[in-house]
Scaffold this active site. Structure first.
Site, PDB file in Angstrom:
ATOM      1  N   ARG A 197       0.823  -1.214   0.000  1.00  0.00           N
ATOM      2  CA  ARG A 197       0.000   0.000   0.000  1.00  0.00           C
ATOM      3  C   ARG A 197       0.854   1.261   0.000  1.00  0.00           C
ATOM      4  NH1 ARG A 197      -3.497  -3.171   3.590  1.00  0.00           N
ATOM      5  NH2 ARG A 197      -1.848  -2.882   5.090  1.00  0.00           N
ATOM      6  N   ILE A 198       1.847   1.325   0.913  1.00  0.00           N
ATOM      7  CA  ILE A 198       2.609   2.568   1.055  1.00  0.00           C
ATOM      8  C   ILE A 198       3.678   2.689  -0.040  1.00  0.00           C
ATOM      9  CG2 ILE A 198       4.142   3.877   2.591  1.00  0.00           C
ATOM     10  CD1 ILE A 198       2.587   2.513   4.958  1.00  0.00           C
TER      11      ILE A 198
ATOM     12  N   ASP B 254      10.416  -6.789  -4.322  1.00  0.00           N
ATOM     13  CA  ASP B 254       9.286  -7.338  -3.573  1.00  0.00           C
ATOM     14  C   ASP B 254       9.045  -8.742  -4.095  1.00  0.00           C
ATOM     15  OD1 ASP B 254       6.829  -8.119  -2.501  1.00  0.00           O
ATOM     16  OD2 ASP B 254       6.130  -6.054  -2.343  1.00  0.00           O
TER      17      ASP B 254
ATOM     18  N   CYS C 262      10.493   4.290   6.975  1.00  0.00           N
ATOM     19  CA  CYS C 262       9.267   4.715   7.660  1.00  0.00           C
ATOM     20  C   CYS C 262       8.430   3.479   7.953  1.00  0.00           C
ATOM     21  CB  CYS C 262       8.442   5.633   6.768  1.00  0.00           C
ATOM     22  SG  CYS C 262       9.100   7.271   6.647  1.00  0.00           S
ATOM     23  N   ALA C 263       9.047   2.280   7.913  1.00  0.00           N
ATOM     24  CA  ALA C 263       8.252   1.051   8.075  1.00  0.00           C
ATOM     25  C   ALA C 263       8.283   0.593   9.533  1.00  0.00           C
ATOM     26  CB  ALA C 263       8.774  -0.025   7.138  1.00  0.00           C
ATOM     27  N   ARG C 264       9.293  -0.141   9.905  1.00  0.00           N
ATOM     28  CA  ARG C 264       9.421  -0.616  11.288  1.00  0.00           C
ATOM     29  C   ARG C 264      10.895  -0.614  11.658  1.00  0.00           C
ATOM     30  NH1 ARG C 264       5.184   0.662  12.286  1.00  0.00           N
ATOM     31  NH2 ARG C 264       3.300  -0.516  12.723  1.00  0.00           N
TER      32      ARG C 264
ATOM     33  N   ASP D 148      12.107   7.178  10.647  1.00  0.00           N
ATOM     34  CA  ASP D 148      10.935   7.522  11.478  1.00  0.00           C
ATOM     35  C   ASP D 148      10.747   6.464  12.560  1.00  0.00           C
ATOM     36  OD1 ASP D 148       8.548   9.104  12.031  1.00  0.00           O
ATOM     37  OD2 ASP D 148       7.426   7.349  11.346  1.00  0.00           O
TER      38      ASP D 148
ATOM     39  N   GLU E 190      12.199   2.194  20.706  1.00  0.00           N
ATOM     40  CA  GLU E 190      11.508   3.485  20.655  1.00  0.00           C
ATOM     41  C   GLU E 190      11.066   3.913  22.042  1.00  0.00           C
ATOM     42  OE1 GLU E 190       8.527   3.620  17.600  1.00  0.00           O
ATOM     43  OE2 GLU E 190       9.957   3.040  16.065  1.00  0.00           O
TER      44      GLU E 190
ATOM     45  N   HIS F 191       8.564   8.596  15.007  1.00  0.00           N
ATOM     46  CA  HIS F 191       7.478   7.680  14.613  1.00  0.00           C
ATOM     47  C   HIS F 191       6.156   8.455  14.395  1.00  0.00           C
ATOM     48  CE1 HIS F 191       6.181   3.219  14.788  1.00  0.00           C
ATOM     49  NE2 HIS F 191       5.426   3.895  13.931  1.00  0.00           N
ATOM     50  N   ILE F 192       6.246   9.443  13.528  1.00  0.00           N
ATOM     51  CA  ILE F 192       5.069  10.283  13.270  1.00  0.00           C
ATOM     52  C   ILE F 192       4.590  10.170  11.820  1.00  0.00           C
ATOM     53  CG2 ILE F 192       5.429  12.048  15.050  1.00  0.00           C
ATOM     54  CD1 ILE F 192       6.840  13.713  12.743  1.00  0.00           C
TER      55      ILE F 192
ATOM     56  N   ALA G 171       2.589   8.375  10.383  1.00  0.00           N
ATOM     57  CA  ALA G 171       1.155   8.153  10.167  1.00  0.00           C
ATOM     58  C   ALA G 171       0.293   9.219  10.837  1.00  0.00           C
ATOM     59  CB  ALA G 171       0.771   6.783  10.714  1.00  0.00           C
TER      60      ALA G 171
END
Ligand code: NAD
Length: 524
Positions: free
Chosen positions: A148-149, A168, A227-229, A253, A258, A277-278, A280
């Site tokens: 999706r992202i 992928d 920006c994933a994990r 991010d 964390e 972690h912002i 989203a």
């Protein structure tokens, strides 16, 4: 119908709900109050504050739907809800654009050194030469994870006239082509990309996907964002790559811990941009999450099926009882086969034999196999409700067959996965717990659980010993070993359960042994 909004959500969602239900908004409700009143409600909307525990679900005799405005459902006991026939829905797509836009912000920030330039001006300096940047135009974007992202980032980068390549392994070529991206292997992405952006879930396979070796392959000018994990990039390796100017810069991010430690070495560097972690966190993502879950509740109350159901629908009790012993087996067979087959699955065939074959509708078991097969690679949980749709969207063709002969067992389930370059099958049954009895054409008997390893090798003296020695060298203890072969001196297969996860370098070393055709580590 009566709906409780137990956590603060955007007003638009509440407004929409009021068209179909009596809505009570109580965003400070305590667990005790919820326990005492849950019986009054047909629907409940939560974010992450309110915990929907088994205790609450047990009392929720009228509840039909639990809606999470957002993605993660750690605060909801999914099993208890499923058991009670309560649907759990979320809004995974509500944050995709928001995270993609944050990624764009980080790409531009790295390219034009915005954060350090900002700090320099505020420090009273005017260092124009120091902040010479680069354009995004005509640069190559390397996307790792085209879900999706990732796909939304590609769309946006096209507007910046960038070329996009992606890694992928679970995305069909045609789907990637429709998204306007060229699929390739990880090494090619790392070697050619000017900007690398990560959008995969954190799984055993993606943990430290980017480490020393990967930074070594990248261009010295490459920029990378995550920006994933946290944990997909090895932060120690990242620090070394940045400190030694092995790459141009990075932006994060998300972090391995964390918040990161106050004395994190990353904070010493000025070629890294960090956000807490912002990715989203936007008003629009919150509004969309509220609207999406309100729509899902409305859909259910009007007799339809919501789009993002995370658990199973209620099925008739007798069939459910008959199928229950096989859910675990189906999930494990799917997971085993999708990790063992070489390449992305294009065909998944499930054959039921024996007593199971007498049951009319085995769709739920088939969906559970799919769930096991695709879950290891996706970030939001796939379940028996959404599994078929996910398989279809990912270009996996599903077929279901039945046979009467179960080779002396009460029932057998065989799953055959075909990719462009490989066919792999596993067959099993439930004897107190799930067991795999046949892998490809070889009889084995293993409990598919925990850390596992498969090797395909030539059946000559010394092959098994060499593999065992390699594992021993790395202190990986074998729990159970099963071997099978087609004929003396022919091709053989070894299936092992291990006491700990097998490190990637050991798999590579076994793969390089004489007489070994293929070595695969699995996590079940
Ligand atoms: P998604 O499930 O739609 O897409 C994930 C993609 O990664 C899939 O296409 C899958 O095939 C691919 N993939 C899986 N394993 C892979 C591997 N080993 N190598 C390459 N590709 C692989 O997920 P999404 O919604 O796009 O989310 C992507 C990531 O962003 C997830 O990690 C999610 O948790 C994270 N996320 C972060 C924030 C934030 O606040 N920073 C917010 C939302 C999502």
């Amino acid at each position: 119908m009566k709906v409780l909004v137990a956590d603060a959500i955007n007003e638009k969602g509440i407004e929409n709900l009021k068209n179909v239900a009596e809505v009570v908004v109580d965003t400070s409700i305590t667990p005790e109050e919820l326990l005492n009143t849950i019986n009054e409600y047909h629907g409940i909307v939560v974010r992450s504050r309110t915990k929907i525990t088994k205790e609450i679900i047990d009392k929720a005799d009228n509840l039909k739907i639990i809606a999470r405005a957002g993605v993660g459902v750690d605060n909801i006991d999914l099993d208890a809800a499923t058991e009670k026939g309560i649907m759990v829905v979320n809004s995974p797509e509500s944050t995709s654009i928001t995270v993609a836009e944050h990624t764009m912000g980080l790409l531009l920030n790295m390219a034009r050194k915005l954060s350090i330039a900002d700090k320099s001006v505020k420090d009273g300096k005017w260092e124009k030469k120091k902040f010479m940047g680069v354009e995004l135009r005509n640069k190559t974007l390397g996307v790792i994870g085209m879900g999706r992202i990732g796909s939304q980032v590609v769309n946006r980068c096209k507007a910046f006239e960038m070329d996009a390549i992606a890694y992928d392994p679970y995305l069909p070529e045609e789907v990637a082509n429709q998204m306007g991206v060229e699929l390739t292997d990880l090494e090619t992405v790392l070697k050619n990309a000017d900007f690398i952006t990560i959008h995969v879930p954190l799984t055993p396979e993606t943990k430290h996907l980017i480490s020393d070796d990967e930074f070594e392959i990248m261009k010295d000018t490459a920029f990378i964002t995550n920006c994933a994990r946290g944990g997909i990039i090895d932060e120690e390796a990242l620090y070394n790559a940045l400190a030694n100017n092995k790459i141009g810069g990075a932006a994060l991010d998300v972090y391995e811990n964390e918040p990161p430690a106050k004395d994190s070495k990353l904070f010493e560097l000025d070629n890294i941009v960090l956000t807490p972690h912002i990715a989203a966190s936007t008003k629009e993502a919150q509004r969309d999450a509220a609207i999406i879950v309100a729509d899902e509740i409305i859909e259910l109350f009007q007799g339809g099926t919501p789009a993002n159901v995370l658990n199973m629908p209620r099925i008739d009790n007798n069939t459910y009882q008959e199928l229950t012993p096989y859910f675990e087996l189906c999930e494990k067979l799917g997971s085993f086969i999708s990790q063992a087959v070489n390449g992305k699955i294009i065909d998944l065939e499930i054959v039921y034999s024996g007593e199971l074959a007498k049951i009319d509708n085995l769709e739920l078991l088939t969906r559970t196999v799919i769930q096991g097969a695709v879950n290891p690679f996706l970030s939001s949980p796939v379940n028996a409700v959404n599994a078929s749709l996910v398989a279809k969207n990912r270009g996996i063709n599903i077929t279901e067959g039945k046979k009467t002969n179960a080779k002396g067992y009460e029932s057998l389930i065989k799953v055959i996965a075909k990719s462009e370059k490989d066919t792999f099958s596993a067959e099993g049954t439930t004897l107190h717990e799930a067991r795999i009895l046949k892998v490809n054409d070889y009889w084995v008997d293993v409990i598919p659980k925990g850390h596992m390893f498969i090797a395909k090798y030539e059946d000559v003296p010394g092959s098994i010993g060499a593999i065992g020695t390699k594992l021993g060298e790395y202190n990986v203890n074998i729990g159970i070993m099963q071997v099978g072969r087609d004929k003396k001196g022919g091709r053989a297969i070894m299936v092992l359960t291990l006491d700990k996860e097998i490190p990637t370098e050991v798999i590579k070393e076994i793969q390089n042994l004489d007489n070994v055709y293929e070595a695969i580590g699995l996590e079940l």
